[in-house]
Structure formats: C-alpha cells, structure tokens
Design an enzyme around this catalytic site. Structure first.
Site, short mmCIF file in Angstrom:
data_model
loop_
_atom_site.label_atom_id
_atom_site.label_comp_id
_atom_site.label_asym_id
_atom_site.label_seq_id
_atom_site.Cartn_x
_atom_site.Cartn_y
_atom_site.Cartn_z
CG HIS A 47 -1.82 1.34 1.31
ND1 HIS A 47 -2.99 1.24 0.90
CD2 HIS A 47 -1.59 2.46 1.96
CE1 HIS A 47 -3.67 2.32 1.45
NE2 HIS A 47 -2.83 3.11 1.83
CD GLU A 48 1.70 3.71 3.80
OE1 GLU A 48 1.74 4.77 3.13
OE2 GLU A 48 0.39 3.34 4.49
CG HIS A 78 0.24 6.35 -0.47
ND1 HIS A 78 -0.78 7.21 -1.22
CD2 HIS A 78 -0.24 5.76 0.59
CE1 HIS A 78 -1.83 6.99 -0.42
NE2 HIS A 78 -1.60 6.02 0.49
CD GLU A 84 -5.71 5.64 0.95
OE1 GLU A 84 -4.86 6.54 1.01
OE2 GLU A 84 -5.91 4.45 1.49
MG MG Z 1 -3.07 5.37 2.31
#
Ligand code: MG
Length: 499
Positions: A269-270, A273, A299
């Site tokens: 997830h990170e 980003h 997101e």
């Molecule tokens: Mg996030």
C-alpha cells in the site's frame, strides 16, 4: 534557481516560483521532522518537536500570504501554460484558507482538538461516548464556522470536503454512495451465501518472526522496482509515506508479530503512495504542484497496488516462493489457500480491519454522519444509536459498545471532518484505472508477466507526471474521460468475488 524549465516562462510565475522555494523548504523540513518523530525521536523530544513544527507552519503561512501581490500579477497574465495555471491554482487555494480563516479560529480548532484527542483516548478506553460528546459538539460547531468562512454553494460540508479533495461536493459523494452501497450489499450477500472467501483462521492467528517478514517486505519492494537511491523503508506504529522531495520518498511499515498479511499489504500500500511521489514530472520539482492531485487520487494509487495488483492470483504466484522460503509454517498451504487468506471477506465492526469489499460501508456510514452533523440535521448525542443501526443495516452486525463503534477512529477528535470520503473516492478510482487498463484480463496478464515497470510507466503517463497541475476532476476527465464513477469498481468487485 532550481526550477529552470520550459514549462515556466512567464516572468511573474518565475518570480513566484523563486520565492516559493523558501516555502517549499519549510515543507521539506516539516516532512522530515514529522518522519523522524514517528520513526526515531525519543519520547521526550515531543515538546521541542511540537514547537519547531508549529513555527515552521507559521513561517509557511506568512510566506504564502506575502506572495499575494505576485499571485495577482500571475492571475492577470494571459497565455499561461497548464503548469503555470496549476501553480496559481494551488497557491490560491493555500492563500484562500489563510485569508478567510481568522487566526483566532485556527487557534481555537487547534486547542480544542488537542484537548479532545486526550479526552477521546480515555473515552475510547472506557467505552464512554458521553465523555467525548461535548467535545465533538464543539468541534462540529467550529468546523461549521470554518465552512461558513470558507464559503460554499450548496452545502456547508462541501467546503470541508474541498479541503481534502478539491472540488468534491455532497452532490458528487451522494451520487457515488447511493449507487455503490446497494451494489456492494448485493455482492456481499452473495459472497456470504456462497461460503467462499471465508479465509484461513489458522493463518490469521499464526505468529511470525519479524526478521523473516523484513526479508519478505524487502523482496516486495524489489519486485515493485522501488529505486533504492531515492527511497527507503523504516518501521513505525502507523504506516505512512513521507515525501520530502521527489528524490527522497520514504515509507514505513509495522510488524505486529502475527497475521503476516498485515505487514505485507501495508508495505505494498505505502509503495503505491511512494510510486506516485517518485514519478511526478522532474520539471515540477520545488514548485507548489510537486504533489499529488488530491488525497483520493493518492489513495487510488496505494489501493491499486495493494488490492488490484497485490491481492491478485498472479501477484501471489510471484511472491509464493519468497513466502515459503521465509515462513516455514506455510509449508502445508497451497497457493489457493494463501489467496483465500489474503482475500477473506468478513463483516467487521472495525474500519481498519475491513477487507476490500466491505471497507466502503464503513466510509459511507461516516460520510453520512459527518454530512448531517455539519448541516445541523443531527447532533453528537444521536451518534451511538445511528452508528449501530447503520452498521447493522449494512453488514448485519452491531458493536457491543462505543469503543468498537462510534469511538474507534481518532479523526473526529483531531477535527478532521471531510477526510473519510477520500478513502472511498480512492477505491472508486481504482475501478476507473482498472477499466482503463482493459479490465481483469489485461491487468492479470501484465502482473503475470511481471510487467511492473510498464504498469508504473502507464500510471506515470496517465496520472503521476502531472503532479497537481490539474484539479482531480480535470485530471480524471483528461486522462480517463470520466469522473468519480463507481460503476467500474462494482464491475471489478463483481468479477473478483462472484465469478
Ligand atoms: Mg493510504
């Protein structure tokens, strides 16, 4: 000056960008101090760090206000490039906030939320909503005042949404949730009835060696092609991504010691980003548009990599050898079982524990409550029962107490109202991206062939390179010919869970 670029030719814009480097530097410092606070700082450093961060924020505010005359020059100019207009748009938004919100109100919000967060912590611990209720009422009143000062066309909540997702309105969000929620209900009921995606409880409670998961996460970072001379990964209590510049992007992860999918998917997830931050056009460095288009668009990137890519069969096939090599307890498990563990669907009372399918119910619930609190339609005292009834309606479960219900999130105590919907907008945009890539077949093919570089380049072309040149709606229109359209997300989830 660091920003020599063809994109910025107008002399007033060049002057503006020259001055902006000072502001940029305060953000750079704030980013690094904030990162250090979460990763390395000894506990007692909090007080001095708080002073430094507050002073840097004030410096940025003062320097932004000083740009006003130059910004007025730029706004009179004609024939500006899209990037030049983007610079003016973003600075004007920053300036607008500082000009319209009196220091007294900023201070009041700051002080109330600091107190409220302390009260919230003990209220949650004792599951005592009544202790927190007066603070929430006060915060709502202050945020309502903020909305009135900022101005809005139709709904006061629009002004708050716009702070986090530029241009997003109640009308947009109502349209998204009113389409999305009935469809999710339909899919969720079928999944439950099918008895599939029930997960693997033994793996959920299985302890792991953090050192082994560090090796797995390092391998994930390598697989996704993170550039190690511009990126690093550390450990913190709450995983986050920090971008102090496009050549220094950092993520954190955490090791809870059991249920290894937690650390694995928070890393992916990170990384999503981080890829966004790393792939903003190089010629936007040190400008106000060297940032993502919005929280929702950001997101969408993290959730695209985490869910659409990371939880796919093809991705799991890539990582299975690494998992088996490092986690001896996986020996008896087939790839299909591990897929099931990573993709289990379960009605959860807790938002942060929710899966890909049920997550948006938690956001719809919070969105509806925030909207009605700000319009004055309900007050804080209505919350516990409204919360529990709505969760029951969506997922068929009721919190036993307020700690696992209305008190679970820190956001409201911190005066963050209007933030939650960006999570669902991000999910909706995962659907838009998935559709633009051709749907499940083509995406699965790319993941199967390990074409992560191609995938990153495609995202860069469509989204990342622009930074915040365009407001999110304009970016979506240009790159995808659409807006926050929930239909593709429904099609994606339906394909994943029902076929
Ligand atoms: Mg996030």
């Amino acid at each position: 000056m660091a920003t020599e670029s063809q994109l910025f030719q107008n002399n007033s814009v060049k002057d503006l960008l020259g001055k902006y480097e000072g502001i940029w530097s305060t953000y750079h410092a704030q980013g690094l101090l904030g990162w250090d606070l979460e990763v390395y700082m000894p506990e007692k450093g909090a007080r001095s760090r708080g002073v430094a961060l507050a002073q840097l924020a004030l410096m940025a505010q003062k320097m932004t206000i000083e740009l006003k005359p130059l910004l007025a020059e730029v706004e009179k100019a004609t024939g500006l490039t899209d990037e030049e207009m983007g610079v003016a748009r973003v600075l004007k938004r920053d300036l607008n906030y500082f000009e319209k919100i009196p220091p007294r109100l900023i201070e009041d919000i700051q002080r109330t939320s600091t107190e409220a967060t302390v009260v919230w912590r003990s209220a949650r611990k004792n599951s005592d909503f009544n202790a927190f209720r007066p603070y929430l009422d006060k915060i709502v009143a202050l945020k309502r005042e903020e909305a009135d000062k900022l101005g809005y066309e139709k709904h006061p909540y629009d002004a708050l949404l716009d702070q986090f997702e530029e241009g997003l309105t109640v009308e947009d969000a109502d349209r998204v949730f009113s389409k999305l929620i009935p469809e999710l209900r339909r899919i969720f009921e079928k999944v439950v009835a099918s008895g599939r995606f029930v997960g693997v409880p033994a793996l959920e409670s299985q302890a792991y060696d953090p050192e082994a998961m560090k090796r797995v996460n390092a391998k994930l970072v390598e697989l996704l092609g993170m550039p190690m001379d511009r990126f690093r990964m550390d450990v913190s209590t709450h995983p986050f991504t920090s971008g102090t510049s496009m050549d220094d992007v950092r993520i954190t992860t955490r090791y809870e010691g059991k249920d290894f999918r937690g650390t694995m998917y928070s890393t992916v997830h990170e990384c999503g980003h981080a890829i966004y931050g790393l792939q903003v056009g190089q010629n936007l460095a040190y400008t106000p548009i060297e940032r993502g288009a919005s929280l929702g668009v950001h997101e969408s990137q993290s959730r695209f990599w985490e869910n659409a890519v990371g939880r796919s069969r093809e991705f799991i096939h890539h990582v299975m050898p690494t998992l088996k090599e490092n986690l001896p307890f996986l020996e008896p498990y087939t790839e299909e079982r591990v897929y099931n563990y990573f993709n289990s669907v379960k009605a959860s009372k807790i938002r942060v524990e929710a899966d890909e399918l049920t997550y948006n119910f938690h956001i719809a619930l919070r969105y509806d409550i925030e909207k009605r609190l700000i319009s004055g339609d309900i007050s804080a005292s209505d919350l516990p029962s409204l919360w529990n009834d709505t969760l029951d309606k969506y997922l068929g479960i009721r919190p036993e107490n307020d700690a696992e219900g209305v008190l679970q999130d820190i956001h409201w105590s911190g005066a963050s109202i209007g933030y939650f919907p960006t999570y669902s907008m991000g999910n909706v945009l995962v659907g838009v991206i998935w559709k633009a890539l051709g749907g499940s077949g083509p995406l699965a093919g790319m993941v199967e062939r390990g074409e992560f570089v191609q995938l990153r380049e495609w995202l860069q072309q469509k989204i990342h390179r622009f930074g915040a040149t365009y407001a999110p709606k304009e970016l979506l229109r240009r790159s995808f010919g659409t807006g926050y359209d929930p239909e593709p997300l429904v099609a994606y989830l339906e394909g994943k869970y029902l076929t």
